[in-house]
Design an enzyme around this catalytic site. Structure first.
Site, PDB file in Angstrom:
ATOM      1  N   ALA A 276       0.819  -1.218   0.000  1.00  0.00           N
ATOM      2  CA  ALA A 276       0.000   0.000   0.000  1.00  0.00           C
ATOM      3  C   ALA A 276       0.849   1.262   0.000  1.00  0.00           C
ATOM      4  CB  ALA A 276      -0.930  -0.004   1.215  1.00  0.00           C
ATOM      5  N   CYS A 277       2.140   1.096  -0.248  1.00  0.00           N
ATOM      6  CA  CYS A 277       3.049   2.246  -0.219  1.00  0.00           C
ATOM      7  C   CYS A 277       3.522   2.592  -1.624  1.00  0.00           C
ATOM      8  CB  CYS A 277       4.253   1.938   0.674  1.00  0.00           C
ATOM      9  SG  CYS A 277       5.290   3.376   0.990  1.00  0.00           S
ATOM     10  N   ILE A 278       3.509   3.869  -1.948  1.00  0.00           N
ATOM     11  CA  ILE A 278       3.956   4.305  -3.278  1.00  0.00           C
ATOM     12  C   ILE A 278       5.090   5.322  -3.161  1.00  0.00           C
ATOM     13  CG2 ILE A 278       1.799   3.802  -4.493  1.00  0.00           C
ATOM     14  CD1 ILE A 278       0.982   6.721  -4.098  1.00  0.00           C
TER      15      ILE A 278
END
Length: 330
Positions: free
Chosen positions: A179-181
């Site tokens: 869920a990390c960009i």
């Protein structure tokens, strides 16, 4: 450039561990427990301290059942009451803090009320910071008995500095989570080379490391242990359960739960400095079943490693099999 970065970069899907001669009759003989701080836990796995992964109810269940947990810091006004509640139940308290000025006041409040958590985690996206170092020193001065984890970091230099400041453990991983960009928004991070970052950090670490992010399969837990992790923090694979926070959503007859990153628009409440995203994860039933499956798979890993406990995994050989299709996000 530091010599560490001349090493080949690789991630979980690029590595296969090499089996050793088995010495157990059944995987059930293999012991997966790990000592972290003053306590021993069933497996070297901790749910991510994210609001979409853990809440108070799940924290109680984990502590009661022999698992490590870290409560998130996104309802700061509830943390003191949470510590009190856990202690009243005879359970250990494990909280997260940030590095802003009001967090110093919070530490003072805990000391004044004699609400000292057994575990404290400084939870910052970029943990190699003078402000994190200052907070480490303050917490260890005010609450010397709390087991203090600091992070997140990506380099051996960062591990050395946080350990020297007083951290009891360091969390490794900048932006590899599902869920990390961060890597897309900033160009920085350990996405696609998280396992190599863990390996580099383990070369200098004198204290435990937590591998945080990038875990997609149960076998990745064993790989993390092989490359130096004492504990493995998992987000998306431990989201979506009956006990997990988040709304249940049904689409075309299939059930999902919401999952979002700690730096997402959902978490921040506004589209600013966003380095996380929201997604749906399949509904997975009880978290107890998932944790038991992780334990059983880890027992199998120990058996393949030719040992009886987690230490045996740390000694196995490995091969790098570059997988350009599954490297990083997929």
């Amino acid at each position: 450039m530091n010599n560490y970065f001349s090493m080949e970069a690789f991630d979980y899907d690029d590595i296969q561990l090499v089996p050793n001669k088995a010495i157990v009759n059944s995987r059930k003989e293999c012991v997966t427990s790990v000592k972290f701080g003053n306590r021993t836990f069933k497996i070297p796995v901790v749910p991510a301290n994210m609001e979409s992964v853990i809440d108070e109810k799940l924290a109680v269940w984990l502590a009661q059942n022999g698992y490590y947990y870290v409560m998130h810091r996104f309802q700061p006004e509830k943390r003191a009451d949470f510590i009190k509640m856990m202690h009243e139940k005879g359970l250990f308290a494990s909280i997260s803090v940030g590095i802003k000025d009001d967090e110093y006041d919070f530490i003072d409040e805990l000391v004044e009320k004699d609400l000292i958590p057994e575990y404290t985690t400084i939870d910052v996206a970029h943990g190699h910071s003078v402000y994190v170092i200052d907070m480490i020193k303050y917490i260890k001065e005010k609450m010397p008995d709390t087991f203090l984890t600091a992070g997140n970091v990506a380099t051996p230099e960062a591990v050395r500095e946080l350990e020297n400041a007083g951290a009891d453990a360091t969390k490794v991983g900048v932006g590899p989570g599902k869920a990390c960009i961060t890597k897309l928004k900033t160009g920085f991070g350990t996405g696609g080379w998280q396992l190599a970052a863990l390996r580099m950090c383990s070369k200098v670490a004198r204290k435990p490391l937590i591998a945080d992010g990038g875990i997609r399969h149960n076998g990745d837990i064993a790989k993390s242990v092989r490359f130096g992790a004492s504990m493995v923090m998992i987000g998306s694979m431990l989201a979506g359960h009956e006990e997990s926070p988040g709304n249940v959503i049904k689409i075309d007859g299939k059930t999902y739960k919401q999952y979002w990153g700690s730096a997402s628009e959902v978490q921040k409440g506004a589209y600013r400095n966003v380095e996380g995203k929201q997604m749906l994860v399949p509904y997975r039933g009880s978290i107890a079943n998932t944790l038991e499956e992780m334990k059983e798979d880890l027992q199998s890993s120990i058996s393949y490693a030719g040992g009886r406990d987690l230490e045996s995994i740390k000694r196995v050989d490995y091969v790098i099999v570059k997988n350009t299709i599954m490297n990083g996000d997929y």
